[in-house]
Structures are given as structure tokens and as C-alpha cells.
Scaffold this motif. Structure first.
Motif, PDB file in Angstrom:
ATOM      1  N   SER A 232       0.960  -1.110   0.242  1.00  0.00           N
ATOM      2  CA  SER A 232       0.020   0.279  -0.198  1.00  0.00           C
ATOM      3  C   SER A 232       0.952   1.158  -0.066  1.00  0.00           C
ATOM      4  O   SER A 232       0.956   1.970  -0.430  1.00  0.00           O
ATOM      5  CB  SER A 232      -1.034  -0.619   1.742  1.00  0.00           C
ATOM      6  N   ARG A 235       2.261   1.823  -3.201  1.00  0.00           N
ATOM      7  CA  ARG A 235       1.858   2.276  -4.343  1.00  0.00           C
ATOM      8  C   ARG A 235       1.392   3.889  -3.933  1.00  0.00           C
ATOM      9  O   ARG A 235       1.457   4.987  -5.096  1.00  0.00           O
ATOM     10  CB  ARG A 235       1.004   1.518  -3.970  1.00  0.00           C
ATOM     11  N   LYS A 239       2.296   6.437  -7.225  1.00  0.00           N
ATOM     12  CA  LYS A 239       0.771   7.607  -7.328  1.00  0.00           C
ATOM     13  C   LYS A 239       0.755   8.994  -6.891  1.00  0.00           C
ATOM     14  O   LYS A 239       0.344   9.710  -7.490  1.00  0.00           O
ATOM     15  CB  LYS A 239      -0.597   6.831  -6.776  1.00  0.00           C
ATOM     16  N   GLU A 297     -12.068   1.591   2.038  1.00  0.00           N
ATOM     17  CA  GLU A 297     -12.151   1.397   0.545  1.00  0.00           C
ATOM     18  C   GLU A 297     -11.684   2.602   0.362  1.00  0.00           C
ATOM     19  O   GLU A 297     -12.297   2.698  -0.965  1.00  0.00           O
ATOM     20  CB  GLU A 297     -14.482   1.371   0.856  1.00  0.00           C
ATOM     21  N   VAL A 300      -8.652   1.859  -1.031  1.00  0.00           N
ATOM     22  CA  VAL A 300      -8.496   0.582  -1.840  1.00  0.00           C
ATOM     23  C   VAL A 300      -8.841   1.257  -3.560  1.00  0.00           C
ATOM     24  O   VAL A 300      -8.655   0.454  -4.513  1.00  0.00           O
ATOM     25  CB  VAL A 300      -9.514  -0.566  -1.349  1.00  0.00           C
ATOM     26  N   LYS A 301     -10.061   2.173  -3.364  1.00  0.00           N
ATOM     27  CA  LYS A 301     -10.075   2.691  -4.572  1.00  0.00           C
ATOM     28  C   LYS A 301      -8.962   3.577  -5.415  1.00  0.00           C
ATOM     29  O   LYS A 301      -8.732   3.448  -6.764  1.00  0.00           O
ATOM     30  CB  LYS A 301     -11.633   3.475  -4.164  1.00  0.00           C
ATOM     31  N   PHE A 302      -8.134   4.233  -4.427  1.00  0.00           N
ATOM     32  CA  PHE A 302      -7.316   5.123  -4.750  1.00  0.00           C
ATOM     33  C   PHE A 302      -6.026   3.973  -5.343  1.00  0.00           C
ATOM     34  O   PHE A 302      -4.688   5.002  -6.368  1.00  0.00           O
ATOM     35  CB  PHE A 302      -7.162   6.019  -3.503  1.00  0.00           C
ATOM     36  N   ILE A 303      -5.603   3.274  -4.951  1.00  0.00           N
ATOM     37  CA  ILE A 303      -4.574   2.381  -5.290  1.00  0.00           C
ATOM     38  C   ILE A 303      -5.002   0.966  -5.498  1.00  0.00           C
ATOM     39  O   ILE A 303      -3.752   0.617  -6.439  1.00  0.00           O
ATOM     40  CB  ILE A 303      -3.452   2.626  -4.133  1.00  0.00           C
ATOM     41  N   ASP A 304      -5.871   0.830  -5.699  1.00  0.00           N
ATOM     42  CA  ASP A 304      -6.339  -0.474  -6.029  1.00  0.00           C
ATOM     43  C   ASP A 304      -5.655  -1.999  -6.039  1.00  0.00           C
ATOM     44  O   ASP A 304      -5.513  -2.462  -6.558  1.00  0.00           O
ATOM     45  CB  ASP A 304      -6.415  -0.572  -7.947  1.00  0.00           C
ATOM     46  N   TYR A 305      -5.680  -1.608  -4.752  1.00  0.00           N
ATOM     47  CA  TYR A 305      -5.076  -2.464  -4.272  1.00  0.00           C
ATOM     48  C   TYR A 305      -6.174  -2.816  -2.685  1.00  0.00           C
ATOM     49  O   TYR A 305      -5.980  -2.423  -2.312  1.00  0.00           O
ATOM     50  CB  TYR A 305      -3.455  -2.367  -3.271  1.00  0.00           C
ATOM     51  N   ARG A 306      -6.315  -4.032  -2.050  1.00  0.00           N
ATOM     52  CA  ARG A 306      -7.026  -4.790  -0.874  1.00  0.00           C
ATOM     53  C   ARG A 306      -6.477  -5.305  -0.039  1.00  0.00           C
ATOM     54  O   ARG A 306      -5.808  -6.218  -0.900  1.00  0.00           O
ATOM     55  CB  ARG A 306      -8.363  -4.997  -0.515  1.00  0.00           C
ATOM     56  N   LYS A 308      -4.663  -9.105   1.312  1.00  0.00           N
ATOM     57  CA  LYS A 308      -4.930 -10.029   1.488  1.00  0.00           C
ATOM     58  C   LYS A 308      -4.617 -11.350   1.776  1.00  0.00           C
ATOM     59  O   LYS A 308      -4.897 -12.461   1.568  1.00  0.00           O
ATOM     60  CB  LYS A 308      -4.639 -10.404  -0.515  1.00  0.00           C
TER      61      LYS A 308
END
Length: 329
Positions: A232, A235, A239, A297, A300-306, A308
Motif C-alpha cells: 500500500s 503504491r 501514485k 474503501e 482501496v479505491k485510490f491505489i487499487d489494492y486490498r 489479501k
């Protein structure tokens, strides 16, 4: 090293998160300038061993020193072309802030003010800094959202982290310094801090010593595996900030979004260690919160990573490292 190399400045580079982040950035080809005072808050051997791994890279420069030393910080920003800063150095620990409050004032407030000043003076592209889930105090609304009011910290540690967010906002507002604060939720994994609960639990189980469970074990924590934290942060570094933010200021929760009961967490530890714990149930301690639960959320939305990594895999990885590092059969 070329004189015109650009660096990412990682404070607290010999710490748990700082070490893992520095490793990832070095693997990705970045040049790292790291600083750490290597204090004795916990076993210094662990810090030196992390540092030895980092020093194997030709792209890593280490400075032993404290962020409270403004003269040293200023000289580093002048000597090296620092492009971005990840500020992870801090006096950690909730309970220790009850015993040694001045350590938190010096490191977490004075030190952070020095970082902000240097970033302002040298027009740093992005300052990412560590906040903490502890700022939520005994927030009853779950999951914890960055839009929640966090004006009632229940430890000095939490108060200093909230102060960091306010200080960062001021610099973003006044000087357009891009800042991102990360409210970490119970980070765990290999090379972790010995003062963290899962480390203490493992030692107690291995040595068959009483394992103190505060609040009678009825705690819930949003345990977040170190690799998910590092992915995270990486990223976010790549970004930057969301466009059109005025001021250029952002705070994210950085957690797993899956709170785990302490009883269940210990069960997984016992299974991986192959031993049963000798549990000692005690009342909740001052400064402790009953539950942490991150609303993630936004990030997750900003960096496209959740995140896992489930608790079973994360603890398995930690126990494997723990046994190898401490030569346990």
C-alpha cells in the motif's frame, strides 16, 4: 553513487515497517537515505540485524541520528537530493507513553516539526508519515472512518499522532506541502517489534510462561500483515496524492478490514507453534482500546489494492521467521 541521484528519505529505517519498506524500495531500484537513532526501547540486536541486511545494497545510505536534531536533518537535506520522504521514526507504544511521556514529546512532536520544516524548505514532492489507529480512542462507531471525529485520545501516544495530522494539515495549507498520513492498524509479521502483543504471546507460549490477556481476552484487533502495508505504501509513493486536492493533504486508514478476536488470534498462534498457552485473564489496561476496525474503501479505491493476507498465513510466516531467528526447534 552519482552526485545527482535522487533519494527517498526513510526515517526509522531500522524499525519494523521502515526496514520492510526500505527493502521493497531497494528491490524496485530506488536509492534510499535512511536514518535511525537505534534507541533501546526494544532489543537493539533486532535493529542492527535489519540494518545489516539493508547495508548489503549499494543504493542504501545509513545515517545514525535522531530526527530531533534539526542541525543534522538540515545538513542531510542539503547534502542529498531528497525527492520524497516516508516518515516512520517515532517513539512507539501506547503503554510506554504512560511511563515516559517526554520521549513522545521529543520524538513525535519536535521530531515531526523538524521533518515538516525540512520538507517545506526543500520543496519535497510528497511526505508520507505514520499516524495510528490509536487516534480513534474508544470510538464506538465501527468500522473506523477517517471522517470520524478523533478528538478524545486515551493515551499520550495517540495524542501525539493526532497532533502530527494537524501539523501536517497546517503545512499543506500554508506551504502547499503534499502530505499523506497513514493510520496503521496493528501491523504484524516477520522482523516485527518485540513489544507487540503477538511477539509477547509467542515468547510466553514458547517459554510456557503465563500469557496475560487484558480485558479478559475480549479484545478485537484489525491485524494487518506487513506485506500488505508495504504494498500500500509503495503504491502511494508511486501514485502521489489524488489530483485537485486543496490543500494537498490526505489521511488514510491502512488496515485489513477484518477484526480478529484475541482468543482466535491466540488459537492460530498455538496451532502454528504446536503448543498451548497458559492464559492469565486480567482487566483492561489504561490506554487500551477494546476494538479496532478499519474502513479502507478510500485507499482501496485510490491505489487499487486490498490487503489479501489472512491471519493464518500471516501468523504462519511470522512463526517460521520467529523460530529461525531465535534458533527454536
Amino acid at each position: 553513487m552519482q552526485q545527482n541521484d535522487k533519494y527517498i528519505f526513510v526515517t526509522g529505517c531500522a524499525g519494523f515497517i521502515g526496514f520492510h519498506l526500505s527493502m521493497r524500495l531497494l528491490d524496485e531500484g530506488y536509492s534510499i537515505l535512511g536514518i535511525d537513532n537505534l534507541n533501546d526501547y526494544y532489543d537493539q540486536t533486532l535493529k542492527y540485524d535489519r540494518l545489516e541486511i539493508l547495508k548489503k545494497s549499494k543504493n542504501f545510505i545509513f545515517i545514525k541520528g535522531s530526527i530531533e536534531n534539526m542541525e543534522l536533518l538540515s545538513s542531510l537535506f542539503k547534502q542529498y537530493e531528497i525527492e520524497k520522504v516516508v516518515h516512520l521514526a517515532a517513539q512507539a507504544g501506547v503503554r510506554y507513553s504512560l511511563e515516559n511521556p517526554h520521549a513522545y514529546i521529543q520524538s513525535n512532536l519536535v521530531g515531526f516539526a523538524n521533518i515538516l520544516e525540512c520538507c517545506k524548505e526543500h520543496q519535497i514532492k510528497h511526505l508520507i508519515y505514520a499516524s495510528s489507529s490509536s487516534v480513534y480512542g474508544n470510538n464506538k462507531q465501527v468500522p473506523f472512518s477517517v471522517s470520524d471525529r478523533v478528538d478524545q485520545p486515551i493515551s499520550l501516544y495517540a495524542a501525539t499522532k493526532k497532533a502530527n495530522e494537524l501539523m501536517a494539515y497546517t503545512y499543506s495549507h500554508l506551504y502547499k506541502l503534499p502530505t499523506t498520513g497513514l493510520r496503521f492498524f496493528t501491523v504484524y509479521g516477520p522482523w516485527g517489534r518485540p513489544d507487540m502483543a503477538y511477539f509477547i504471546f509467542s515468547n510466553a507460549i514458547i517459554k510456557q510462561e503465563p500469557l496475560n490477556l487484558f480485558n479478559y481476552g475480549n479484545m478485537k484487533r484489525d491485524f494487518t500483515y506487513i506485506d500488505d502495508i508495504i504494498e500500500s505504501i509503495f503504491r502511494l509513493l508511486e501514485k502521489g496524492l489524488p489530483i485537485d486536492l486543496s490543500p494537498p493533504y490526505k489521511i488514510y486508514n491502512i488496515g485489513n478490514h477484518q477484526p480478529v478476536k484475541l482468543h482466535d488470534f491466540i488459537q492460530v498462534l498455538e496451532d502454528q507453534l504446536g503448543m498451548r498457552a497458559n492464559k492469565n485473564f486480567l482487566p483492561i489496561q489504561p490506554g487500551d482500546v477494546q476494538e479496532t476496525f478499519a474502513d479502507i474503501e478510500d485507499i482501496v479505491k485510490f491505489i487499487d489494492y486490498r490487503p489479501k493476507t489472512n491471519i493464518e498465513d500471516g501468523i504462519r510466516n511470522f512463526v517460521k521467521w520467529f523460530k529461525e531467528y531465535y534458533n527454536l526447534s
